[in-house]
Design an enzyme around this catalytic site. Structure first.
Site, PDB file in Angstrom:
ATOM      1  CG  ASN A   9      -1.744   1.192   1.400  1.00 37.40           C
ATOM      2  OD1 ASN A   9      -1.883   1.982   0.455  1.00 37.40           O
ATOM      3  ND2 ASN A   9      -2.323   1.371   2.581  1.00 37.40           N
ATOM      4  CE  LYS A  11      -0.066   3.227   4.722  1.00 39.35           C
ATOM      5  NZ  LYS A  11       0.048   3.268   6.174  1.00 39.35           N
ATOM      6  CG  HIS A  98      -5.793   2.023   5.306  1.00 41.42           C
ATOM      7  ND1 HIS A  98      -5.312   2.950   6.195  1.00 41.42           N
ATOM      8  CD2 HIS A  98      -4.795   1.122   5.128  1.00 41.42           C
ATOM      9  CE1 HIS A  98      -4.077   2.617   6.549  1.00 41.42           C
ATOM     10  NE2 HIS A  98      -3.743   1.509   5.907  1.00 41.42           N
ATOM     11  CD  GLU A 100      -2.704   5.533   6.842  1.00 36.64           C
ATOM     12  OE1 GLU A 100      -2.732   5.642   5.606  1.00 36.64           O
ATOM     13  OE2 GLU A 100      -1.767   4.988   7.460  1.00 36.64           O
ATOM     14  CD  GLU A 170      -3.508  -2.561   7.372  1.00 37.26           C
ATOM     15  OE1 GLU A 170      -2.405  -2.836   6.913  1.00 37.26           O
ATOM     16  OE2 GLU A 170      -4.080  -1.480   7.150  1.00 37.26           O
ATOM     17  N   GLY A 176       2.541   1.997  10.611  1.00 38.08           N
ATOM     18  CA  GLY A 176       3.536   3.053  10.446  1.00 38.08           C
ATOM     19  C   GLY A 176       4.297   3.397  11.721  1.00 38.08           C
ATOM     20  CB  SER A 216       5.192  -2.271  11.798  1.00 41.30           C
ATOM     21  OG  SER A 216       4.852  -0.925  12.110  1.00 41.30           O
TER      22      SER A 216
HETATM   23  P1  PGA Z   1       2.883   0.078   7.507  1.00 39.95           P
HETATM   24  O1  PGA Z   1       1.419   0.353   6.923  1.00 39.95           O
HETATM   25  O2  PGA Z   1       3.367  -1.221   6.923  1.00 39.95           O
HETATM   26  O3  PGA Z   1       3.700   1.247   7.094  1.00 39.95           O
HETATM   27  O4  PGA Z   1       2.731  -0.038   8.994  1.00 39.95           O
HETATM   28  C1  PGA Z   1       0.512  -0.691   6.727  1.00 39.95           C
HETATM   29  C2  PGA Z   1      -0.786  -0.180   6.172  1.00 39.95           C
HETATM   30  O5  PGA Z   1      -1.213   0.924   6.513  1.00 39.95           O
HETATM   31  O6  PGA Z   1      -1.435  -0.859   5.353  1.00 39.95           O
END
Ligand code: PGA
Length: 254
Positions: A9, A11, A98, A100, A170, A176, A216
Site C-alpha cells: 500500500n 498510500k 483503511h 487512515e 490492521e 507506520g 509494520s
Molecule cells: P505500515 O502500513 O506497513 O507502514 O505499517 C501498513 C498499512 O497501513 O497498510
C-alpha cells in the site's frame, strides 16, 4: 489451500514517473524468481493508468489495486473516484476501510459497507481493513471491536460475494509505528475473524476467505507471520515503497 497474497500500500507516495520506474525495476529484479504467491501494489489514483500500462507492457503478474473508491457510480462528489471509474480502467482490487480513511476522512462502518456492496456487485475484489485502536486493545476490547466492524461492514453481502473479499487485520497502533503485533496477537485475531465469518455465513465460506495481517510488516518479520496457516498474506505500507526492498520482502516468503 488459500494462496498467500501480499499487497504493497503506497498510500500518498510516488509520482507517475516514479511509478513506471518502480514497476520496471521490480520486474527486472523479478525476472529469475518464481514467486508462488499473489503480489501487487495499491497505487494512488493518478498513478493507476501508468501502472496499468507498464504492467501490461512488461507482461508482469503484478496485481494492481486502488486504495479507495466512492460507492456511487457517478455524480456530484468533487474530488472522488467511483468504483465504476476504476472498473472502466480494469482495476479489480480496491482497499476499503483503511484505518487512515476511517480516522481522517470519516469513512464510517456504513460508508465502508456501501463501498463493499458497490464493489462486490461489480465483481471487483475489495481488501477490507479492520482493526482496533490502542485504547481498545488496552481495554481488551479488540475482539468485540473487530466483530462489530465485520458485522456492520459486511451487511447485505451474500456468501458467494464474501468468498471474493480479502480481509486485512490492521491494528491501528501497529500502522507506520514500527510496533508490529506479536505473532500470538496477530494469529489470535486472524482466527477470531475467521470464526466471525463462519458465524455470519458458514465454515465453508470462512475457509475460503484470505485474511492478511498489516502493520509494520517488513522483510525481517514477514516470513514468521506468513508461515502461520491462519495468516494468508500481508498488507505492507512503508516497506513496499522501494522496489528492491519490496521484492526482498516477497522473496522472504518463498
Ligand atoms: P505500515 O502500513 O506497513 O507502514 O505499517 C501498513 C498499512 O497501513 O497498510
Amino acid at each position: 489451500m488459500r494462496k498467500k497474497i501480499i499487497i504493497g500500500n503506497w498510500k500518498m507516495n510516488h509520482t507517475i514517473s516514479e511509478t513506471s520506474k518502480y514497476i520496471k525495476e521490480f520486474n527486472k529484479l523479478l525476472k529469475n524468481e518464481n514467486l508462488k504467491l499473489d503480489f501487487g501494489i495499491a497505487a494512488p489514483f493518478v498513478c493507476l493508468p501508468e501502472a496499468k500500462q507498464t504492467i501490461k507492457d512488461l507482461k508482469s503478474k503484478m496485481i494492481l489495486s486502488a486504495q479507495d473508491c466512492h460507492f456511487e457510480k457517478a455524480g456530484a462528489f468533487t474530488g472522488c473516484i467511483s468504483y465504476e471509474q476504476l472498473k472502466d480502467m480494469a482495476i479489480k482490487y480496491v482497499i476499503v476501510g483503511h484505518s487512515e480513511r476511517r480516522a481522517m476522512f470519516n469513512d464510517t462502518d456504513e460508508i465502508v459497507n456501501k463501498k463493499l456492496l458497490a464493489l462486490v456487485n461489480s465483481k471487483m475484489i475489495p481488501i477490507l481493513c479492520v482493526g482496533e485502536a490502542l485504547e481498545e486493545r488496552e481495554a481488551k476490547q479488540q475482539n468485540k471491536v473487530v466483530t462489530n466492524q465485520l458485522k456492520k461492514n459486511l451487511k447485505g453481502i451474500d456468501k458467494e460475494q464474501m468468498k471474493s473479499i480479502i480481509i486485512a487485520y490492521e491494528p491501528v497502533w501497529a500502522i507506520g509505528t514500527g510496533k508490529s503485533a506479536t505473532m500470538e496477537d496477530a494469529v489470535s485475531m486472524c482466527k477470531h475473524i475467521r470464526k466471525t465469518i463462519a458465524s455470519i455465513y458458514d465454515d465453508e465460506t470462512a475457509k475460503k476467505v484470505r485474511i492478511q495481517y498489516g502493520g509494520s510488516v517488513n522483510d525481517t518479520n514477514v516470513k514468521a507471520y506468513l508461515s502461520n496457516e491462519d495468516i494468508d498474506g500481508a498488507l505492507v505500507g512503508g516497506a513496499s515503497l522501494d522496489a528492491s526492498k519490496f521484492l526482498k520482502l516477497l522473496k522472504e516468503v518463498y
